[in-house]
Design a protein around this motif. Structure first.
Motif, short mmCIF file in Angstrom:
data_model
loop_
_atom_site.label_atom_id
_atom_site.label_comp_id
_atom_site.label_asym_id
_atom_site.label_seq_id
_atom_site.Cartn_x
_atom_site.Cartn_y
_atom_site.Cartn_z
N PHE A 185 -7.35 -3.25 11.68
CA PHE A 185 -7.60 -3.33 10.33
C PHE A 185 -6.37 -4.01 10.12
O PHE A 185 -5.34 -4.43 10.51
CB PHE A 185 -7.61 -2.12 9.55
CG PHE A 185 -8.96 -1.22 10.09
CD1 PHE A 185 -10.04 -1.37 9.40
CD2 PHE A 185 -8.59 -0.20 10.80
CE1 PHE A 185 -11.16 -0.67 10.04
CE2 PHE A 185 -9.59 0.54 11.12
CZ PHE A 185 -10.92 0.52 10.53
N ASP A 186 -6.45 -4.91 8.75
CA ASP A 186 -5.22 -5.70 8.27
C ASP A 186 -4.45 -4.68 7.61
O ASP A 186 -4.54 -3.62 7.46
CB ASP A 186 -6.17 -6.56 7.00
CG ASP A 186 -6.90 -7.55 7.56
OD1 ASP A 186 -6.69 -8.13 8.89
OD2 ASP A 186 -7.77 -8.07 6.84
N TRP A 187 -2.97 -5.29 7.46
CA TRP A 187 -1.97 -4.36 6.81
C TRP A 187 -2.36 -4.00 5.35
O TRP A 187 -1.90 -2.89 5.00
CB TRP A 187 -0.70 -5.12 7.04
CG TRP A 187 0.00 -5.53 8.48
CD1 TRP A 187 -0.18 -6.79 9.04
CD2 TRP A 187 0.21 -4.52 9.29
NE1 TRP A 187 0.26 -6.44 10.41
CE2 TRP A 187 0.59 -5.09 10.53
CE3 TRP A 187 0.45 -2.95 9.22
CZ2 TRP A 187 1.13 -4.33 11.65
CZ3 TRP A 187 1.07 -2.35 10.30
CH2 TRP A 187 1.40 -3.31 11.36
N THR A 188 -3.18 -4.87 4.85
CA THR A 188 -3.40 -4.67 3.30
C THR A 188 -4.65 -3.63 3.16
O THR A 188 -4.81 -3.18 2.10
CB THR A 188 -3.90 -5.89 2.69
OG1 THR A 188 -4.89 -6.36 3.50
CG2 THR A 188 -2.64 -6.87 2.67
N ASP A 189 -5.15 -3.16 4.36
CA ASP A 189 -6.44 -2.07 4.25
C ASP A 189 -5.69 -0.71 4.15
O ASP A 189 -4.87 -0.51 4.52
CB ASP A 189 -7.19 -2.11 5.50
CG ASP A 189 -8.12 -3.54 5.41
OD1 ASP A 189 -8.33 -3.83 4.64
OD2 ASP A 189 -8.54 -3.78 6.69
N SER A 190 -6.74 -0.03 3.27
CA SER A 190 -6.32 1.12 2.74
C SER A 190 -5.64 2.20 3.95
O SER A 190 -4.92 3.02 3.82
CB SER A 190 -7.07 1.88 1.76
OG SER A 190 -7.28 1.11 0.77
N LEU A 191 -6.57 2.27 4.94
CA LEU A 191 -6.33 3.15 6.07
C LEU A 191 -5.14 2.87 6.56
O LEU A 191 -4.44 3.60 7.11
CB LEU A 191 -7.34 3.00 7.06
CG LEU A 191 -8.79 3.53 6.89
CD1 LEU A 191 -9.66 3.55 8.23
CD2 LEU A 191 -8.35 5.22 6.94
N ILE A 192 -4.70 1.58 6.75
CA ILE A 192 -3.15 1.27 7.42
C ILE A 192 -2.12 1.72 6.30
O ILE A 192 -0.98 2.20 6.67
CB ILE A 192 -3.08 -0.28 7.58
CG1 ILE A 192 -4.06 -0.58 8.75
CG2 ILE A 192 -1.76 -0.56 8.19
CD1 ILE A 192 -3.91 0.28 10.16
N ARG A 193 -2.54 1.32 5.06
CA ARG A 193 -1.45 1.88 4.00
C ARG A 193 -1.15 3.33 3.84
O ARG A 193 -0.10 3.88 3.71
CB ARG A 193 -1.93 1.16 2.80
CG ARG A 193 -2.03 -0.27 2.76
CD ARG A 193 -2.46 -0.66 1.44
NE ARG A 193 -1.91 -0.26 0.21
CZ ARG A 193 -2.30 -0.39 -0.93
NH1 ARG A 193 -3.40 -1.06 -1.18
NH2 ARG A 193 -1.53 0.00 -1.98
N LEU A 194 -2.26 4.30 3.96
CA LEU A 194 -2.27 5.54 4.01
C LEU A 194 -1.71 6.23 5.23
O LEU A 194 -1.08 7.02 5.16
CB LEU A 194 -3.51 6.12 3.72
CG LEU A 194 -4.46 6.05 2.55
CD1 LEU A 194 -5.76 6.45 2.42
CD2 LEU A 194 -3.69 6.54 1.31
#
Length: 231
Positions: A185-194
């Motif tokens: 996923f992209d760094w801005t996607d929620s899964l990566i952010r969480l």
């Protein structure tokens, strides 16, 4: 089949099922809401560069963990994640690719917990059979020792890989269990952010470290009790 042959078979079943039992038991303990609470509370845990507070992360991550632990099948339980919104907006928290991956993750964890149940029956039931009668207790202690030693050896390899080649280990794990291209996923996607890389590295160390400790304890118990029986 003679009684002696049957007991020997049970001994090896217990020993070979032990690594699966211990590793998956450790994983089952980890997949609970205590872990994100513990992880996000660390003073050096990296902040979300796109604006989630740690409190927001915890609230949203808790729903994700509850999704994985829900008794419903993934295709039904995913409604829990579909209902989530980006804090302060009306926009969905997860895009369709993230939701699809979470369905895959729940399918995997549901399958792993079924394997854990089967391994638990083999280890606990087999050990009980071997330890119930004095003539077969030596076999029971041997099963504990061999199973614990096998578990310890596997986990030493795993924790070495995590500490020395974390990125390789992380990628290899996902490539084994998920179709290629479905888990990046992209760094801005929620899964990566969480759940940034640090979240998974710490989880891997805790999971394998906890399982390694259990393996060592089982090995020591089998060895000590076996020596007493021989004495």
């Amino acid at each position: 089949m003679s009684h002696k042959t049957l007991m020997a078979m049970i001994r090896w079943v217990v020993a070979l099922a032990m690594p699966i039992f211990i590793i998956l038991l450790s994983a089952r303990v980890m997949v609970n809401t205590w872990y994100p609470r513990f992880e996000y509370a660390k003073p050096d845990f990296p902040p979300d560069p796109y604006g989630f507070t740690q409190a927001q992360r915890l609230e949203l991550a808790t729903v994700c963990i509850n999704f994985l632990n829900a008794p419903e099948p993934p295709e039904t339980a995913i409604a829990m994640l579909e209902a989530l919104r980006l804090p302060g907006t009306d926009r969905p928290l997860f895009n369709r690719y993230e939701l699809s991956h979470m369905v895959d993750v729940k399918r995997l964890t549901d399958a792993l917990w079924r394997v854990l149940t089967a391994a638990s029956v083999l280890v606990v039931g087999g050990s009980a059979v071997l330890l119930a009668r004095r003539p077969t207790r030596r076999d029971g202690y041997a099963a504990l020792y061999v199973g614990g030693a096998l578990t310890t050896a596997i986990l030493i390899v795993l924790i070495t890989l995590i500490l020395v080649s974390w990125r390789w280990f992380f990628i290899a794990f996902h490539d084994v269990f998920f179709p290629p291209g479905t888990w990046t996923f992209d760094w801005t996607d929620s899964l990566i952010r969480l759940f940034p890389d640090r979240f998974w590295f710490d989880a891997g160390v805790l999971l394998v470290g906890g399982a390694l400790a259990m393996g060592i304890v089982v090995t020591a118990a089998g060895w000590i009790l076996g020596r007493r029986t021989r004495g």
